[in-house]
Design a protein around this motif. Structure first.
Motif, PDB file in Angstrom:
ATOM      1  N   GLY A   1       1.161  22.142  12.848  1.00  0.00           N
ATOM      2  CA  GLY A   1       0.708  22.169  11.528  1.00  0.00           C
ATOM      3  C   GLY A   1       1.698  22.060  10.495  1.00  0.00           C
ATOM      4  O   GLY A   1       1.438  21.676   9.364  1.00  0.00           O
ATOM      5  N   ASN A   2       2.949  22.352  10.763  1.00  0.00           N
ATOM      6  CA  ASN A   2       3.960  22.354   9.595  1.00  0.00           C
ATOM      7  C   ASN A   2       4.807  21.090   9.926  1.00  0.00           C
ATOM      8  O   ASN A   2       5.751  20.893   9.207  1.00  0.00           O
ATOM      9  CB  ASN A   2       4.635  23.467   9.739  1.00  0.00           C
ATOM     10  CG  ASN A   2       5.707  23.541  10.890  1.00  0.00           C
ATOM     11  OD1 ASN A   2       5.260  23.042  11.919  1.00  0.00           O
ATOM     12  ND2 ASN A   2       6.488  24.745  10.883  1.00  0.00           N
ATOM     13  N   SER A   3       4.301  20.272  10.774  1.00  0.00           N
ATOM     14  CA  SER A   3       4.953  19.011  10.774  1.00  0.00           C
ATOM     15  C   SER A   3       4.061  17.937  10.118  1.00  0.00           C
ATOM     16  O   SER A   3       2.927  17.924  10.314  1.00  0.00           O
ATOM     17  CB  SER A   3       5.043  18.571  12.397  1.00  0.00           C
ATOM     18  OG  SER A   3       4.424  17.422  12.815  1.00  0.00           O
ATOM     19  N   TRP A   4       4.719  16.896   9.485  1.00  0.00           N
ATOM     20  CA  TRP A   4       4.268  15.709   8.864  1.00  0.00           C
ATOM     21  C   TRP A   4       4.512  14.450   9.330  1.00  0.00           C
ATOM     22  O   TRP A   4       5.837  14.174   9.922  1.00  0.00           O
ATOM     23  CB  TRP A   4       4.397  15.794   7.280  1.00  0.00           C
ATOM     24  CG  TRP A   4       5.827  15.962   6.811  1.00  0.00           C
ATOM     25  CD1 TRP A   4       6.527  16.955   6.590  1.00  0.00           C
ATOM     26  CD2 TRP A   4       6.620  14.784   6.404  1.00  0.00           C
ATOM     27  NE1 TRP A   4       7.778  16.350   6.214  1.00  0.00           N
ATOM     28  CE2 TRP A   4       7.794  15.121   6.045  1.00  0.00           C
ATOM     29  CE3 TRP A   4       6.315  13.283   6.455  1.00  0.00           C
ATOM     30  CZ2 TRP A   4       8.846  14.350   5.652  1.00  0.00           C
ATOM     31  CZ3 TRP A   4       7.356  12.534   6.189  1.00  0.00           C
ATOM     32  CH2 TRP A   4       8.527  13.081   5.818  1.00  0.00           C
ATOM     33  N   LYS A   5       3.483  13.486   9.058  1.00  0.00           N
ATOM     34  CA  LYS A   5       3.859  11.991   9.233  1.00  0.00           C
ATOM     35  C   LYS A   5       3.318  11.437   7.879  1.00  0.00           C
ATOM     36  O   LYS A   5       2.408  11.571   7.326  1.00  0.00           O
ATOM     37  CB  LYS A   5       3.176  11.758  10.254  1.00  0.00           C
ATOM     38  CG  LYS A   5       3.503  10.275  10.763  1.00  0.00           C
ATOM     39  CD  LYS A   5       2.986  10.201  12.357  1.00  0.00           C
ATOM     40  CE  LYS A   5       3.154   8.832  12.993  1.00  0.00           C
ATOM     41  NZ  LYS A   5       4.596   8.803  13.176  1.00  0.00           N
ATOM     42  N   MET A   6       4.089  10.210   7.620  1.00  0.00           N
ATOM     43  CA  MET A   6       3.417   9.090   6.457  1.00  0.00           C
ATOM     44  C   MET A   6       2.411   8.514   7.103  1.00  0.00           C
ATOM     45  O   MET A   6       2.287   8.127   8.274  1.00  0.00           O
ATOM     46  CB  MET A   6       4.644   8.673   6.166  1.00  0.00           C
ATOM     47  CG  MET A   6       5.644   9.216   5.380  1.00  0.00           C
ATOM     48  SD  MET A   6       5.178  10.248   4.019  1.00  0.00           S
ATOM     49  CE  MET A   6       4.984   8.836   2.652  1.00  0.00           C
TER      50      MET A   6
ATOM     51  N   ALA B   1       0.793  -1.113   0.148  1.00  0.00           N
ATOM     52  CA  ALA B   1      -0.032   0.119   0.103  1.00  0.00           C
ATOM     53  C   ALA B   1       0.876   1.175   0.003  1.00  0.00           C
ATOM     54  O   ALA B   1       1.970   1.161   0.540  1.00  0.00           O
ATOM     55  CB  ALA B   1      -0.901   0.018   1.217  1.00  0.00           C
ATOM     56  N   ALA B   2       0.351   2.346  -0.484  1.00  0.00           N
ATOM     57  CA  ALA B   2       0.995   3.546  -0.666  1.00  0.00           C
ATOM     58  C   ALA B   2       0.747   4.573   0.539  1.00  0.00           C
ATOM     59  O   ALA B   2      -0.299   4.023   1.359  1.00  0.00           O
ATOM     60  CB  ALA B   2       0.834   4.266  -1.994  1.00  0.00           C
ATOM     61  N   ASP B   3       1.921   5.293   0.730  1.00  0.00           N
ATOM     62  CA  ASP B   3       1.640   6.151   2.043  1.00  0.00           C
ATOM     63  C   ASP B   3       1.641   7.655   1.383  1.00  0.00           C
ATOM     64  O   ASP B   3       2.088   7.910   0.402  1.00  0.00           O
ATOM     65  CB  ASP B   3       2.908   5.983   2.985  1.00  0.00           C
ATOM     66  CG  ASP B   3       2.731   4.958   3.824  1.00  0.00           C
ATOM     67  OD1 ASP B   3       1.378   4.365   3.711  1.00  0.00           O
ATOM     68  OD2 ASP B   3       3.760   4.338   4.245  1.00  0.00           O
ATOM     69  N   GLU B   4       1.066   8.521   2.242  1.00  0.00           N
ATOM     70  CA  GLU B   4       1.122   9.962   1.799  1.00  0.00           C
ATOM     71  C   GLU B   4       1.432  10.936   2.844  1.00  0.00           C
ATOM     72  O   GLU B   4       1.214  10.255   4.030  1.00  0.00           O
ATOM     73  CB  GLU B   4      -0.603  10.598   1.259  1.00  0.00           C
ATOM     74  CG  GLU B   4      -1.313  10.033   2.490  1.00  0.00           C
ATOM     75  CD  GLU B   4      -2.787  10.471   1.805  1.00  0.00           C
ATOM     76  OE1 GLU B   4      -2.861  10.738   0.638  1.00  0.00           O
ATOM     77  OE2 GLU B   4      -3.722  10.293   2.570  1.00  0.00           O
ATOM     78  N   LYS B   5       1.961  11.963   2.644  1.00  0.00           N
ATOM     79  CA  LYS B   5       2.569  12.896   3.691  1.00  0.00           C
ATOM     80  C   LYS B   5       1.313  13.660   4.165  1.00  0.00           C
ATOM     81  O   LYS B   5       0.702  14.395   3.240  1.00  0.00           O
ATOM     82  CB  LYS B   5       3.685  13.766   2.913  1.00  0.00           C
ATOM     83  CG  LYS B   5       4.539  14.619   3.895  1.00  0.00           C
ATOM     84  CD  LYS B   5       5.408  15.511   3.227  1.00  0.00           C
ATOM     85  CE  LYS B   5       6.523  14.879   2.581  1.00  0.00           C
ATOM     86  NZ  LYS B   5       7.769  15.979   1.993  1.00  0.00           N
ATOM     87  N   CYS B   6       1.314  13.734   5.483  1.00  0.00           N
ATOM     88  CA  CYS B   6       0.268  14.342   6.119  1.00  0.00           C
ATOM     89  C   CYS B   6       0.681  15.147   7.262  1.00  0.00           C
ATOM     90  O   CYS B   6       1.161  14.824   8.083  1.00  0.00           O
ATOM     91  CB  CYS B   6      -0.965  13.227   6.712  1.00  0.00           C
ATOM     92  SG  CYS B   6      -2.321  13.859   7.256  1.00  0.00           S
TER      93      CYS B   6
ATOM     94  N   MET C   1      -8.088  18.677  11.717  1.00  0.00           N
ATOM     95  CA  MET C   1      -7.985  17.746  10.626  1.00  0.00           C
ATOM     96  C   MET C   1      -6.701  17.682   9.716  1.00  0.00           C
ATOM     97  O   MET C   1      -5.778  18.723   9.925  1.00  0.00           O
ATOM     98  CB  MET C   1      -9.113  18.212   9.113  1.00  0.00           C
ATOM     99  CG  MET C   1     -10.454  18.125   9.868  1.00  0.00           C
ATOM    100  SD  MET C   1     -11.806  18.596   8.646  1.00  0.00           S
ATOM    101  CE  MET C   1     -11.312  16.889   7.655  1.00  0.00           C
ATOM    102  N   GLY C   2      -6.295  16.866   9.286  1.00  0.00           N
ATOM    103  CA  GLY C   2      -4.871  16.395   8.562  1.00  0.00           C
ATOM    104  C   GLY C   2      -4.903  17.260   7.253  1.00  0.00           C
ATOM    105  O   GLY C   2      -5.993  17.565   6.804  1.00  0.00           O
ATOM    106  N   SER C   3      -3.747  17.624   6.765  1.00  0.00           N
ATOM    107  CA  SER C   3      -3.713  18.341   5.427  1.00  0.00           C
ATOM    108  C   SER C   3      -2.718  17.597   4.492  1.00  0.00           C
ATOM    109  O   SER C   3      -1.608  17.089   5.073  1.00  0.00           O
ATOM    110  CB  SER C   3      -3.544  19.559   5.773  1.00  0.00           C
ATOM    111  OG  SER C   3      -3.244  20.438   4.630  1.00  0.00           O
ATOM    112  N   LEU C   4      -2.881  17.642   3.308  1.00  0.00           N
ATOM    113  CA  LEU C   4      -1.775  17.090   2.238  1.00  0.00           C
ATOM    114  C   LEU C   4      -0.761  18.521   2.188  1.00  0.00           C
ATOM    115  O   LEU C   4       0.224  18.380   1.445  1.00  0.00           O
ATOM    116  CB  LEU C   4      -2.379  16.923   1.020  1.00  0.00           C
ATOM    117  CG  LEU C   4      -3.182  15.713   1.256  1.00  0.00           C
ATOM    118  CD1 LEU C   4      -3.945  15.384  -0.212  1.00  0.00           C
ATOM    119  CD2 LEU C   4      -2.613  14.474   1.807  1.00  0.00           C
ATOM    120  N   THR C   5      -1.120  19.656   2.571  1.00  0.00           N
ATOM    121  CA  THR C   5       0.002  20.717   2.651  1.00  0.00           C
ATOM    122  C   THR C   5       0.171  21.244   4.039  1.00  0.00           C
ATOM    123  O   THR C   5      -0.856  21.049   5.003  1.00  0.00           O
ATOM    124  CB  THR C   5      -0.666  21.804   1.822  1.00  0.00           C
ATOM    125  OG1 THR C   5      -1.811  22.258   2.121  1.00  0.00           O
ATOM    126  CG2 THR C   5      -0.803  21.238   0.373  1.00  0.00           C
TER     127      THR C   5
END
Length: 102
Positions: free
Chosen positions: A67-72, A33-38, A88-92
């Motif tokens: 807000g400017n930190s991400w997790k896969m 499965a693919a992951d995305e940066k959230c 909510m999570g965001s793709l940006t």
């Protein structure tokens, strides 16, 4: 069957077995499965890497849900994650829950 023919048949059978096992490995790894940066979903210290001001790399975020930190996360789940206080999570990157500038 002559000894030479039996050895040749064994070598061919071995080569086929190795080729098939390699094909299985490729199918298993490419079917993952693919992951995305959230952005905005990591707890303090739980981010995956550099996230902007206030962080340098993995585990350096200082605020929960910064807000400017991400997790896969698994692909397609970022925008539907259940977070506290209506977050909510965001793709940006987000402009919320950021560390105070010194």
């Amino acid at each position: 069957m002559p000894k030479k023919t039996a050895l040749g048949a064994s070598a061919v059978a071995g080569a086929v077995a190795v080729a098939l096992s390699g094909a299985t490995l490729v199918a298993t790894t490419t079917g993952a499965a693919a992951d995305e940066k959230c952005y905005g979903v990591a707890k303090a210290g739980g981010n995956d890497c550099a996230a902007g001001p206030g962080t340098t790399c993995a585990g350096t975020s200082t605020i929960d849900y910064q807000g400017n930190s991400w997790k896969m996360v698994p692909d397609g789940t970022c925008l539907t994650m259940n977070l506290p206080d209506g977050r909510m999570g965001s793709l940006t990157p987000l402009d919320r829950d950021l560390p105070k500038e010194s």
